[in-house]
Scaffold this motif. Structure first.
Motif, mmCIF file in Angstrom:
data_model
loop_
_atom_site.group_PDB
_atom_site.id
_atom_site.type_symbol
_atom_site.label_atom_id
_atom_site.label_comp_id
_atom_site.label_asym_id
_atom_site.label_seq_id
_atom_site.Cartn_x
_atom_site.Cartn_y
_atom_site.Cartn_z
ATOM 1 N N GLN A 26 1.813 -10.038 20.438
ATOM 2 C CA GLN A 26 3.044 -10.719 20.032
ATOM 3 C C GLN A 26 3.423 -10.358 18.605
ATOM 4 O O GLN A 26 4.602 -10.193 18.280
ATOM 5 C CB GLN A 26 2.883 -12.224 20.182
ATOM 6 C CG GLN A 26 2.862 -12.680 21.628
ATOM 7 C CD GLN A 26 2.632 -14.180 21.759
ATOM 8 O OE1 GLN A 26 2.487 -14.888 20.761
ATOM 9 N NE2 GLN A 26 2.598 -14.655 22.996
ATOM 10 N N GLN A 27 2.410 -10.213 17.747
ATOM 11 C CA GLN A 27 2.681 -9.851 16.359
ATOM 12 C C GLN A 27 3.290 -8.459 16.280
ATOM 13 O O GLN A 27 4.218 -8.231 15.503
ATOM 14 C CB GLN A 27 1.383 -9.907 15.543
ATOM 15 C CG GLN A 27 1.589 -9.617 14.072
ATOM 16 C CD GLN A 27 0.286 -9.671 13.286
ATOM 17 O OE1 GLN A 27 -0.760 -10.014 13.821
ATOM 18 N NE2 GLN A 27 0.366 -9.323 12.018
ATOM 19 N N VAL A 28 2.777 -7.528 17.076
ATOM 20 C CA VAL A 28 3.342 -6.171 17.093
ATOM 21 C C VAL A 28 4.802 -6.234 17.529
ATOM 22 O O VAL A 28 5.676 -5.633 16.911
ATOM 23 C CB VAL A 28 2.522 -5.249 18.029
ATOM 24 C CG1 VAL A 28 3.265 -3.947 18.299
ATOM 25 C CG2 VAL A 28 1.161 -4.959 17.429
ATOM 26 N N GLY A 29 5.076 -6.974 18.596
ATOM 27 C CA GLY A 29 6.454 -7.087 19.078
ATOM 28 C C GLY A 29 7.373 -7.752 18.075
ATOM 29 O O GLY A 29 8.545 -7.389 17.944
ATOM 30 N N VAL A 62 1.800 -0.320 11.781
ATOM 31 C CA VAL A 62 1.541 -0.119 13.201
ATOM 32 C C VAL A 62 0.110 0.379 13.411
ATOM 33 O O VAL A 62 -0.601 -0.094 14.308
ATOM 34 C CB VAL A 62 2.555 0.862 13.827
ATOM 35 C CG1 VAL A 62 2.125 1.303 15.209
ATOM 36 C CG2 VAL A 62 3.918 0.223 13.882
ATOM 37 N N THR A 63 -0.335 1.327 12.591
ATOM 38 C CA THR A 63 -1.701 1.854 12.763
ATOM 39 C C THR A 63 -2.729 0.750 12.554
ATOM 40 O O THR A 63 -3.710 0.658 13.299
ATOM 41 C CB THR A 63 -1.996 3.018 11.794
ATOM 42 O OG1 THR A 63 -1.777 2.589 10.456
ATOM 43 C CG2 THR A 63 -1.151 4.227 12.106
ATOM 44 N N THR A 64 -2.504 -0.115 11.572
ATOM 45 C CA THR A 64 -3.431 -1.230 11.334
ATOM 46 C C THR A 64 -3.448 -2.175 12.530
ATOM 47 O O THR A 64 -4.512 -2.577 13.005
ATOM 48 C CB THR A 64 -3.024 -1.998 10.059
ATOM 49 O OG1 THR A 64 -2.978 -1.088 8.965
ATOM 50 C CG2 THR A 64 -4.001 -3.104 9.757
ATOM 51 N N LEU A 65 -2.259 -2.518 13.017
ATOM 52 C CA LEU A 65 -2.181 -3.436 14.162
ATOM 53 C C LEU A 65 -2.793 -2.818 15.424
ATOM 54 O O LEU A 65 -3.521 -3.489 16.159
ATOM 55 C CB LEU A 65 -0.727 -3.831 14.428
ATOM 56 C CG LEU A 65 -0.097 -4.780 13.404
ATOM 57 C CD1 LEU A 65 1.396 -4.919 13.651
ATOM 58 C CD2 LEU A 65 -0.764 -6.136 13.461
#
Length: 198
Positions: free
Chosen positions: A58-61, A120-123
């Motif tokens: 959800q955090q990525v979205g 994005v890479t971290t997530l």
């Protein structure tokens, strides 16, 4: 199954077996309870880890809606290179433990890709690691479930089969020996009476 011998040595053997069964039953039951407790904890951990994966998704979205842009190639940006599983002994059961995770991030130029790719890479790294941890936690639950099933079968074997059978055998032998003793007393009295009459 061997035929039950109705004698004193068989009685002593049955008593010894009953004592052994009654001695081991509490420790087996305790182990079963401990395994059930560990399984319950493992189920809670799986739920928490799965919730964490869901939160990360959800955090990525929410934080990186730019991922929908198909012009930027992010395939293979983050991948699982390798991982190592160890073993943990819990109440005599060997459970898998995630010892090491190696996640590779494909090198990229910050000048070519947008600034949000770092986030994005971290997530993605965190999501990959969290999913692997969920898989290992589910394996732990499966192993613990099998162990609980096996130990429950053993507890039931002792509690519902071996101990009742030993008690029934002891009772049967005692009755037979008491009957034999009574019969020998009666025979000796009859013989004594016959001698007295003769």
């Amino acid at each position: 199954m061997a035929r039950l011998q109705l004698n004193k040595s068989s009685l002593a053997h049955q008593r010894a077996q009953l004592k052994t069964y009654e001695k081991f039953l509490p420790s087996l039951d305790l182990k079963r309870q401990q395994l059930m407790g560990e399984r319950a904890k493992a189920v809670v951990q799986v739920a928490e880890m799965a919730r964490k994966v869901e939160d990360l998704a959800q955090q990525v979205g929410r934080d990186v809606p730019m991922l929908g842009n198909s012009d930027i190639d992010l395939k293979g940006l983050v991948r699982l290179a390798r991982y190592e599983l160890g073993e943990e002994n819990v109440v005599g059961t060997k459970l898998p433990v995630l010892d090491r995770i190696e996640v590779k991030i494909r090198p990229y130029s910050p000048m070519v890709l947008p600034h949000w790719v770092d986030n994005v890479t971290t997530l993605l790294h965190d999501m990959l690691e969290a999913r692997l941890r969920v898989q290992v936690a589910r394996q732990r639950v499966e192993v613990l479930s099998r162990a609980v099933e096996v130990i429950t079968q053993r507890v039931n074997l002792f509690d519902k089969v071996l101990i009742p059978n030993a008690r029934a055998n002891i009772k049967k032998i005692r009755i037979y020996l008491n009957d034999e003793e009574m019969a020998s007393v009666v025979r000796s009295k009859i013989a004594k009476r016959k001698r007295a009459m003769a």
